[in-house]
Design a protein around this motif. Structure first.
Motif, short mmCIF file in Angstrom:
data_model
loop_
_atom_site.label_atom_id
_atom_site.label_comp_id
_atom_site.label_asym_id
_atom_site.label_seq_id
_atom_site.Cartn_x
_atom_site.Cartn_y
_atom_site.Cartn_z
N LEU A 7 51.34 27.44 22.05
CA LEU A 7 50.56 28.58 22.53
C LEU A 7 49.74 28.20 23.76
CD1 LEU A 7 50.20 31.41 21.51
CD2 LEU A 7 48.23 30.64 20.20
N ARG A 8 49.20 26.99 23.75
CA ARG A 8 48.36 26.52 24.85
C ARG A 8 49.13 26.61 26.18
NH1 ARG A 8 43.95 23.29 24.20
NH2 ARG A 8 44.59 22.51 22.17
N ALA A 9 50.44 26.33 26.11
CA ALA A 9 51.25 26.30 27.32
C ALA A 9 51.40 27.68 27.97
CB ALA A 9 52.63 25.73 26.99
N VAL A 10 51.24 28.76 27.19
CA VAL A 10 51.48 30.10 27.75
C VAL A 10 50.22 30.96 27.78
CG1 VAL A 10 53.94 30.29 27.21
CG2 VAL A 10 52.26 30.81 25.44
N SER A 11 49.10 30.41 27.30
CA SER A 11 47.88 31.23 27.26
C SER A 11 46.91 30.78 28.35
CB SER A 11 47.25 31.15 25.88
OG SER A 11 46.97 29.82 25.57
N VAL A 12 45.75 31.41 28.38
CA VAL A 12 44.70 31.05 29.34
C VAL A 12 43.44 30.77 28.53
CG1 VAL A 12 43.26 31.92 31.24
CG2 VAL A 12 45.70 32.50 31.15
N GLN A 13 42.68 29.75 28.93
CA GLN A 13 41.35 29.52 28.32
C GLN A 13 40.33 30.06 29.31
OE1 GLN A 13 39.92 26.02 26.25
NE2 GLN A 13 41.94 25.12 26.45
N PRO A 14 39.88 31.30 29.16
CA PRO A 14 38.97 31.87 30.16
C PRO A 14 37.65 31.11 30.21
CG PRO A 14 39.24 33.36 28.30
CD PRO A 14 40.17 32.23 28.07
N GLU A 15 37.04 31.12 31.41
CA GLU A 15 35.79 30.37 31.59
C GLU A 15 34.60 31.10 30.99
OE1 GLU A 15 35.68 30.27 35.82
OE2 GLU A 15 37.58 29.16 35.86
N ALA A 16 34.68 32.45 30.92
CA ALA A 16 33.52 33.22 30.46
C ALA A 16 33.93 34.64 30.10
CB ALA A 16 32.47 33.28 31.58
N ILE A 17 33.08 35.30 29.30
CA ILE A 17 33.17 36.76 29.13
C ILE A 17 32.07 37.34 30.00
CG2 ILE A 17 32.90 38.71 27.56
CD1 ILE A 17 33.88 36.96 25.31
N VAL A 18 32.43 38.26 30.88
CA VAL A 18 31.46 38.85 31.80
C VAL A 18 31.36 40.34 31.51
CG1 VAL A 18 30.91 39.26 34.23
CG2 VAL A 18 32.07 37.15 33.56
N LEU A 19 30.13 40.82 31.31
CA LEU A 19 29.92 42.26 31.11
C LEU A 19 29.44 42.86 32.43
CD1 LEU A 19 28.07 42.34 27.65
CD2 LEU A 19 30.52 42.31 28.13
N ARG A 20 30.08 43.96 32.84
CA ARG A 20 29.68 44.63 34.09
C ARG A 20 29.50 46.12 33.84
NH1 ARG A 20 30.79 41.91 38.92
NH2 ARG A 20 31.94 39.96 38.63
N ARG A 21 28.65 46.74 34.66
CA ARG A 21 28.55 48.20 34.62
C ARG A 21 29.82 48.78 35.25
NH1 ARG A 21 23.80 49.48 32.80
NH2 ARG A 21 22.01 48.19 33.34
N ALA A 22 30.43 49.76 34.59
CA ALA A 22 31.67 50.33 35.11
C ALA A 22 31.41 51.09 36.41
CB ALA A 22 32.29 51.25 34.08
N ARG A 23 30.23 51.72 36.53
CA ARG A 23 29.96 52.56 37.69
C ARG A 23 29.76 51.73 38.96
NH1 ARG A 23 28.08 57.83 38.16
NH2 ARG A 23 27.83 58.07 35.93
N SER A 24 28.93 50.68 38.86
CA SER A 24 28.58 49.91 40.06
C SER A 24 29.30 48.56 40.13
CB SER A 24 27.07 49.64 40.05
OG SER A 24 26.74 48.86 38.90
N LEU A 25 29.95 48.16 39.05
CA LEU A 25 30.60 46.85 38.89
C LEU A 25 29.58 45.70 38.84
CD1 LEU A 25 33.79 47.14 41.18
CD2 LEU A 25 33.43 47.97 38.87
N ARG A 26 28.29 46.05 38.76
CA ARG A 26 27.24 45.01 38.74
C ARG A 26 27.31 44.21 37.43
NH1 ARG A 26 22.07 44.46 37.15
NH2 ARG A 26 21.77 46.58 36.38
N GLU A 27 27.12 42.88 37.56
CA GLU A 27 27.17 42.02 36.37
C GLU A 27 25.91 42.21 35.53
OE1 GLU A 27 28.59 37.99 37.00
OE2 GLU A 27 27.27 37.27 35.40
N ILE A 28 26.10 42.36 34.20
CA ILE A 28 24.96 42.54 33.29
C ILE A 28 24.71 41.26 32.49
CG2 ILE A 28 24.01 43.94 31.40
CD1 ILE A 28 26.29 45.96 31.98
N ALA A 29 25.78 40.62 32.06
CA ALA A 29 25.61 39.42 31.21
C ALA A 29 26.86 38.57 31.30
CB ALA A 29 25.36 39.83 29.77
#
Ligand SMILES: Cc1cc2nc3c(=O)[nH]c(=O)nc-3n(C[C@H](O)[C@H](O)[C@H](O)COP(=O)(O)OP(=O)(O)OC[C@H]3O[C@@H](n4cnc5c(N)ncnc54)[C@H](O)[C@@H]3O)c2cc1C
Length: 270
Positions: free
Chosen positions: A68-90
């Motif tokens: 599985l490791r060979a075909v998946s991605v280990q993302p660096e972070a979960i990022v929450l953004r406002r959908a309207r402005s795309l501004r990062e919240i957390a």
């Protein structure tokens, strides 16, 4: 206490993610398993799934993680953004931080890649028998256990076991053979798209850049984007209010319907 008879396998209905996983777990405990799958072939269907460390820890124990490791991605972070402005919240760190904190990695993966990693492990397990093109129609429960009626190429055959495990998904037939309630539509629709790296797409900046899971939040909907397939593709899912569709995992939808559902976030619907 009732013990499981050695000459009768545990019956598992459905060779999706749950069915293949439970078959491997039971085989690891010394049980023999007969797995029934209605599809003739387990094909490349579906899109992205997120696997948190509680899931990858089990996949590691079952001997599936390296493939599985060979075909998946280990993302660096979960990022929450406002959908309207795309501004990062957390931002919640993942990657090495997740592996250190929870003792197992956080993966994003294509459903077909997870299913084929599980399947290749199942095929190497002598105590698991997999019958494809075998749709379970009914189950009769009795003092000696359970008997399944299975439609195989138009003929009904029977299989007996001490125990049956229903892993036949959200539109379960097996659930209907017990008193349990059938699943009901939640009122939410998930719109899926897969972008392939290198494909021209407008407004792809915050979506395609970097190896992160991004959730764009709006009070009426949310959109999630993350890389899959070793980073060669990006999975996009928008969850909005919607109408019940026919029971299928892939129903094509016109672009203007999605744009209307995402009204209020013009930067996103591009
Ligand atoms: C084709 C497909 C595509 C999907 N795509 C996505 C996706 O893109 N993103 C996402 O988040 N989730 C997706 N899912 C759902 C996701 O896989 C499951 O919700 C989750 O993994 C739980 O797994 P499960 O094994 O309980 O169910 P599922 O993965 O749904 O597996 C159930 C299995 O049981 C089989 N089955 C059903 N009825 C019978 C029967 N009567 N007899 C024998 N076999 C039967 C089905 O063919 C299927 O293989 C998809 C599921 C399927 C089947």
């Amino acid at each position: 206490m009732k013990t499981l008879s050695p000459d009768r396998p545990i019956l598992v209905v459905g060779a999706g993610i749950a069915g293949l996983t439970v078959a491997l777990a039971l085989a690891g405990r010394g049980f023999s398993v007969h797995l029934f799958e209605q599809a003739r072939k387990l094909e490349e269907v579906g899109a992205g799934l997120q696997l948190s460390p509680n899931a990858t820890r089990i996949l590691d124990r079952l001997g599936v993680i390296e493939r599985l490791r060979a075909v998946s991605v280990q993302p660096e972070a979960i990022v929450l953004r406002r959908a309207r402005s795309l501004r990062e919240i957390a931002r919640v760190p993942l990657g090495a931080a997740a592996a250190a904190r929870w003792g197992a990695p956080y993966f994003t993966v294509h459903r077909a890649d997870l299913q084929s990693a599980l399947l290749s492990r199942v095929e190497r397990e002598p105590s698991i028998r997999l019958s494809t093109g075998a749709a379970v129609r009914d189950a009769a429960y009795h003092a000696r256990g359970v008997t399944l009626s299975i439609d195989q190429a138009g003929s009904i055959i029977e299989a007996a076991g001490d125990l049956v495990i229903a892993a036949d998904g959200v539109w379960s037939t097996m659930r209907g053979t017990e008193d349990d309630k059938r699943g009901a539509f939640s009122g939410l629709t998930a719109w899926r798209a897969t972008l392939h790296r290198g494909e021209p797409a407008e407004g792809q900046g915050p979506v395609l850049s970097g190896s992160v899971v991004t959730a764009f939040l709006h009070r009426r909907f949310h959109v999630v984007a993350y890389p899959i397939r070793s980073g060669q593709a990006v999975n996009l899912v928008a969850v909005t209010r919607g109408e019940a569709l026919r029971r299928a995992w892939s129903v094509a939808a016109p672009r203007h319907e999605l744009e209307a559902a995402l009204a209020g976030a013009p930067a996103l619907s591009r």
